[in-house]
Write an enzyme that holds these catalytic residues in place. Structure first.
Site, mmCIF file in Angstrom:
data_model
loop_
_atom_site.group_PDB
_atom_site.id
_atom_site.type_symbol
_atom_site.label_atom_id
_atom_site.label_comp_id
_atom_site.label_asym_id
_atom_site.label_seq_id
_atom_site.Cartn_x
_atom_site.Cartn_y
_atom_site.Cartn_z
ATOM 1 N N HIS A 8 4.473 -3.833 -3.365
ATOM 2 C CA HIS A 8 3.199 -3.099 -3.314
ATOM 3 C C HIS A 8 3.318 -1.715 -2.680
ATOM 4 C CE1 HIS A 8 3.226 -4.601 0.846
ATOM 5 N NE2 HIS A 8 2.432 -3.596 1.122
HETATM 6 C C1 UD1 Z 1 -1.946 -0.977 2.787
HETATM 7 C C2 UD1 Z 1 -1.102 -0.374 3.896
HETATM 8 C C3 UD1 Z 1 0.300 -0.945 3.857
HETATM 9 C C4 UD1 Z 1 0.297 -2.446 3.863
HETATM 10 C C5 UD1 Z 1 -0.627 -2.969 2.800
HETATM 11 C C6 UD1 Z 1 -0.724 -4.442 3.007
HETATM 12 C C7 UD1 Z 1 -1.763 1.934 4.399
HETATM 13 C C8 UD1 Z 1 -1.303 3.338 4.380
HETATM 14 N N1 UD1 Z 1 -0.968 1.059 3.744
HETATM 15 O O1 UD1 Z 1 -1.401 -0.581 1.559
HETATM 16 O O2 UD1 Z 1 0.990 -0.530 5.018
HETATM 17 O O3 UD1 Z 1 1.598 -2.890 3.615
HETATM 18 O O4 UD1 Z 1 -1.922 -2.376 2.933
HETATM 19 O O5 UD1 Z 1 -0.997 -5.135 1.880
HETATM 20 O O6 UD1 Z 1 -2.769 1.625 4.971
HETATM 21 N N2 UD1 Z 1 -6.880 -2.768 -3.721
HETATM 22 C C9 UD1 Z 1 -7.677 -3.640 -4.415
HETATM 23 N N3 UD1 Z 1 -8.178 -4.732 -3.745
HETATM 24 C C10 UD1 Z 1 -7.905 -4.957 -2.422
HETATM 25 C C11 UD1 Z 1 -7.077 -4.055 -1.746
HETATM 26 C C12 UD1 Z 1 -6.570 -2.961 -2.408
HETATM 27 O O7 UD1 Z 1 -7.941 -3.459 -5.600
HETATM 28 O O8 UD1 Z 1 -8.408 -5.951 -1.874
HETATM 29 C C13 UD1 Z 1 -6.380 -1.569 -4.410
HETATM 30 C C14 UD1 Z 1 -7.129 -0.331 -3.911
HETATM 31 O O9 UD1 Z 1 -8.266 -0.106 -4.682
HETATM 32 C C15 UD1 Z 1 -6.112 0.766 -4.039
HETATM 33 C C16 UD1 Z 1 -4.757 0.051 -3.949
HETATM 34 O O10 UD1 Z 1 -5.007 -1.334 -4.091
HETATM 35 O O11 UD1 Z 1 -6.218 1.366 -5.293
HETATM 36 C C17 UD1 Z 1 -4.051 0.328 -2.653
HETATM 37 O O12 UD1 Z 1 -4.832 -0.121 -1.536
HETATM 38 P P1 UD1 Z 1 -4.710 0.590 -0.110
HETATM 39 O O13 UD1 Z 1 -5.553 -0.142 0.848
HETATM 40 O O14 UD1 Z 1 -4.913 2.045 -0.258
HETATM 41 O O15 UD1 Z 1 -3.181 0.461 0.269
HETATM 42 P P2 UD1 Z 1 -2.177 -0.773 0.211
HETATM 43 O O16 UD1 Z 1 -1.168 -0.515 -0.857
HETATM 44 O O17 UD1 Z 1 -2.901 -2.048 0.132
HETATM 45 N N1 UDP Z 2 0.984 -12.549 2.056
HETATM 46 C C1 UDP Z 2 0.100 -13.545 1.661
HETATM 47 N N2 UDP Z 2 -0.167 -13.684 0.336
HETATM 48 C C2 UDP Z 2 0.386 -12.892 -0.617
HETATM 49 C C3 UDP Z 2 1.298 -11.878 -0.200
HETATM 50 C C4 UDP Z 2 1.554 -11.724 1.144
HETATM 51 O O1 UDP Z 2 -0.412 -14.302 2.500
HETATM 52 O O2 UDP Z 2 0.082 -13.074 -1.802
HETATM 53 C C5 UDP Z 2 1.246 -12.381 3.481
HETATM 54 C C6 UDP Z 2 2.691 -12.489 3.878
HETATM 55 O O3 UDP Z 2 3.034 -13.841 4.112
HETATM 56 C C7 UDP Z 2 2.756 -11.647 5.148
HETATM 57 C C8 UDP Z 2 1.718 -10.591 4.901
HETATM 58 O O4 UDP Z 2 0.901 -11.050 3.831
HETATM 59 O O5 UDP Z 2 2.347 -12.386 6.275
HETATM 60 C C9 UDP Z 2 2.396 -9.323 4.544
HETATM 61 O O6 UDP Z 2 1.456 -8.416 4.132
HETATM 62 P P1 UDP Z 2 1.795 -7.241 3.119
HETATM 63 O O7 UDP Z 2 3.053 -7.528 2.409
HETATM 64 O O8 UDP Z 2 0.571 -7.055 2.312
HETATM 65 O O9 UDP Z 2 1.911 -5.996 4.090
HETATM 66 P P2 UDP Z 2 3.087 -5.432 4.998
HETATM 67 O O10 UDP Z 2 3.627 -6.523 5.829
HETATM 68 O O11 UDP Z 2 4.092 -4.809 4.094
HETATM 69 O O12 UDP Z 2 2.408 -4.380 5.808
#
Ligand code: UD1
Ligand code: UDP
Length: 361
Positions: free
Chosen positions: A221
């Site tokens: 992601h």
């Molecule tokens: C964010 C964090 C990242 C973390 C990740 C965890 C920042 C800079 N990054 O990235 O460190 O690893 O969360 O998962 O804050 N979206 C949906 N539904 C949701 C959530 C997101 O559709 O429930 C879509 C948003 O509309 C957006 C994209 O996913 O277009 C990215 O979401 P965003 O919250 O900006 O960043 P993450 O990639 O989730």
């Molecule tokens: N995770 C989860 N379901 C999923 C993917 C990830 O519960 O479908 C959990 C995973 O076990 C870990 C956390 O989400 O505890 C990691 O989050 P993510 O990868 O979104 O963010 P990051 O750690 O890179 O910030």
């Protein structure tokens, strides 16, 4: 019109009342908040939980509150799906208002997301001390949005709870040594609790028709892997090659799912599924043969479950997983000899944090 917080009144009140405000917004923060919220309550600290709304799909948010018994947030700011600056700016403005209303004695934040950064900036300007849980990890890549967030939040924090020895070292090199506590990793606490619960509550292997140690779990992601189309294609092609060895199960972040759909990509040997809840994820990883990910959290969780990991990035903020032979970057072929990692603690990190917070307030 901005009102100003009457800190003198709250300093007097702090002799009898322990009040913290916690800001969460993204999946890994809900998971970290699980054990910490419980430990704060057990230590007699009253916690007001604020959800920025950064993650909002039920499978990216609500499911974790249910799986981990986290209290419902008192506020949901519903700010999401914006560029970094717009998202952080809008959160900053709304969080400032919440902090003025709630006048907490301390702010608690987790990790490195935009929600973490916005909350820390709002608190710093209001002179509210900040406790940063997961302080000090560094990937040393300032083009990564998470690295920028980590560095700034650490420099604003009064209490820095470090998950690893290398995190403490990184802070020292940046001139931060006051308020630094090497407490272990709160995600390890969360994993231990999840695996106990998952035994009775997760049926994911049966649902997906999987037998233990016969599959790889993958997640992708990060902006580094999704922003550039060519890079995204390379990563997906890499997964397809991995799937020639054994099936790959990929619980898929909405950002990645949208990309796959927009480009009409069907991945051979890769089962693309919706994101799963935390208990299902713990159970899935626990029984996997291997893990492939760009997630910070999952690199460590792979080790917690003693599952070898390949990290789809050029560097990692968790170097001990590489040194101890449980993780390797996709650009290198071999694992170091395997050994145990002592940094993450024994599962009582949240209690240690609550004690230190209580003594500080
Ligand atoms: C964010 C964090 C990242 C973390 C990740 C965890 C920042 C800079 N990054 O990235 O460190 O690893 O969360 O998962 O804050 N979206 C949906 N539904 C949701 C959530 C997101 O559709 O429930 C879509 C948003 O509309 C957006 C994209 O996913 O277009 C990215 O979401 P965003 O919250 O900006 O960043 P993450 O990639 O989730
Ligand atoms: N995770 C989860 N379901 C999923 C993917 C990830 O519960 O479908 C959990 C995973 O076990 C870990 C956390 O989400 O505890 C990691 O989050 P993510 O990868 O979104 O963010 P990051 O750690 O890179 O910030």
């Amino acid at each position: 019109m901005l009102q100003h917080v009457d800190y003198q009144r709250h300093q007097t009140a702090s002799k009898v009342v322990k009040r913290v405000l916690t800001v969460v917004g993204a999946r890994p923060q809900f998971i970290k908040a699980g054990p910490v919220s419980r430990a704060l309550a057990a230590a007699g600290i009253s916690e007001t939980l604020v959800h920025t709304g950064q993650h909002f799909d039920p499978l990216m948010s609500d499911v974790f509150f249910d799986d981990l018994d986290i209290p419902k947030p008192a506020y949901n700011l519903e700010i999401n799906s914006l560029s970094h600056g717009a998202m952080t700016g809008r959160m900053l403005e709304k969080l400032e208002q919440v902090m003025i209303t709630e006048a907490p004695e301390m702010l608690i934040v987790y990790g490195d997301t935009n929600s973490t950064l916005a909350a820390a900036l709002a608190a710093a300007k209001l002179h509210i001390p900040i406790a940063h849980i997961e302080a000090g990890p560094r990937s040393f890549d300032r083009t990564s949005p998470e690295e920028v967030n980590r560095v700034i939040v650490d420099h604003l924090s009064a209490l820095l709870f470090c998950p690893t020895a290398s995190s403490v070292e990184n802070l020292k090199k940046e001139g931060i040594s006051r308020g630094v506590h090497a407490v272990g990793d709160v995600m390890f606490d969360a994993t231990l609790a999840a695996i106990e619960r998952a035994k009775d509550r997760s049926g994911i292997l049966e649902r997906l028709g999987l037998s233990p140690k016969s599959y790889t779990v993958a997640t992708v992601h990060r902006e580094e892997n999704t922003a550039d189309p060519e890079r995204f294609s390379n990563v997906m092609a890499w997964l397809e090659r991995a799937a020639e060895q054994q099936p790959v199960i990929m619980p898929t972040h909405p950002r990645t799912k949208k990309l796959l759909e927009a480009r009409g990509m069907k991945l051979k040997g890769v089962q693309v599924i919706e994101p799963v809840g935390y208990l299902d994820m713990a159970w899935l990883v626990h029984h996997a043969k291997s893990m492939v990910t760009d997630s910070g959290g999952l690199q460590k969780e792979a080790y917690f479950h003693r599952v070898p990991c390949v990290t789809l990035l050029e560097g990692t903020e968790w170097p001990e997983t590489i040194d101890a032979g449980w993780n390797r970057l996709w650009t290198s072929q071999d694992y170091a000899p395997q050994r145990e990692i002592s940094d993450y603690g024994i599962g009582n990190c949240a209690e240690k944090i609550a004690e230190i917070v209580r003594a500080t307030v």
